[in-house]
Design an enzyme around this catalytic site. Sequence first.
Site, PDB file in Angstrom:
ATOM      1  N   CYS A  52      13.759  -7.439   4.727  1.00  0.00           N
ATOM      2  CA  CYS A  52      13.252  -7.205   3.375  1.00  0.00           C
ATOM      3  C   CYS A  52      13.333  -8.429   2.471  1.00  0.00           C
ATOM      4  O   CYS A  52      12.398  -8.711   1.723  1.00  0.00           O
ATOM      5  CB  CYS A  52      14.003  -6.036   2.740  1.00  0.00           C
ATOM      6  SG  CYS A  52      15.808  -6.172   2.833  1.00  0.00           S
TER       7      CYS A  52
ATOM      8  N   VAL B 140       0.819  -1.203   0.000  1.00  0.00           N
ATOM      9  CA  VAL B 140       0.000   0.000   0.000  1.00  0.00           C
ATOM     10  C   VAL B 140       0.862   1.265   0.000  1.00  0.00           C
ATOM     11  O   VAL B 140       0.511   2.256  -0.658  1.00  0.00           O
ATOM     12  CB  VAL B 140      -0.979  -0.005   1.207  1.00  0.00           C
ATOM     13  CG1 VAL B 140      -0.231   0.059   2.523  1.00  0.00           C
ATOM     14  CG2 VAL B 140      -1.981   1.135   1.094  1.00  0.00           C
TER      15      VAL B 140
ATOM     16  N   CYS C 118      20.386  -2.706   1.979  1.00  0.00           N
ATOM     17  CA  CYS C 118      19.448  -2.795   0.857  1.00  0.00           C
ATOM     18  C   CYS C 118      19.193  -1.403   0.293  1.00  0.00           C
ATOM     19  O   CYS C 118      19.212  -1.196  -0.918  1.00  0.00           O
ATOM     20  CB  CYS C 118      18.144  -3.437   1.313  1.00  0.00           C
ATOM     21  SG  CYS C 118      16.870  -3.476   0.025  1.00  0.00           S
TER      22      CYS C 118
END
Length: 352
Positions: free
Chosen positions: A194, A11, A99
């Site tokens: 992640c 979202v 990351c």
Amino acid sequence: MKIAALTSGGVDSSVALSLLKDKGYDVTAFYLKIWLEDELSYLGSCPWEEDLSFARAVCQQLDVPLEIVSLQKEYFEYVVHHTIEQIKAGLTPNPDMFCNQRIKFGMFFDKVPQEFTYAATGHYAQVQHSSNGSKLLCSPDLLKDQTYFLSYLRQNQLQKALFPIGHLQKSQVRTYAQERQLAPATRKDSQGICFLGKLKFSDFIKHYLGIQKGSIVEFESGKILGTHQGYWYHTIGQRQGSGLAGGPWYVVSKDIQQNIIYMSRTYHEPDKQRNTCTVTQCNWIDTHIPNTDTLEVKLRHGANRYKAHVIYLDNQTVHITLDQNDQGIAAGQFVAFYQEDQCLGSGIIYST
């Protein structure tokens, strides 16, 4: 101005994409494929196909082109392999830091055409661009604020960054998505590291480091309390996973040479003071050492900050003393530095 919008199918990144579209920017969405599905698929379901389906759906809704960029090899080499080596060394790494620095705002730009001026993500953070450089500012949603995870970005990387939802509360992002009936509007937020998706961190560690039984020893008495499956499954301050009765028991320290975990039931007593550490490999976003010896710091993601006295040993090394104890201070952790609502950068704890 062309903007490359990194979308995960969640979202937050979807609302970020929609806001950019609303403002009339020339936007192309990019889905980064970093999931190591070939090697770890036996551990559980791979989340990337579901994520990609939502990314495609929202891009179709918004009439935004979507491209898939594979960075699996780079991700393993510069994030996953680093994480494994840090854990094996007995440290407490944070893969999400690397990351962002090495992949999303690093090698991703090597993969996309040069005409893209900015890379936009769904992070809860704000960036202030000016002719004097770029500043990383906190989100008004203190619980969701993600400046901690972005604090290792260099100045030249932050200059290319946009965070379209950074000025919003999470509740506002949800409302926006629902009002516009975006495909991921009711999706749950992803949790954890992640690259793991739905997999357990312990399963990931077991795959690469296996099991090596060792002793659990009481810190105060030296008494052997039981056995563990390997020191790499335990972090300083951890209270779960020991299997010991009569607790709660906390991990106090680790002897990686002897594969011993030291635990205590009195971890929060005053004699176990943990409020100092030396931080190295510091990244100052504006490239200059702050001109103060009093800052606020975060040791992990969340709203909690400590006031800290800072001694600058050199440009990349500082010694900090917190205004109160934190029983989770551990070598390998990142410390992010703040002055009011500005994140100044971060470094890695070398010793405690």
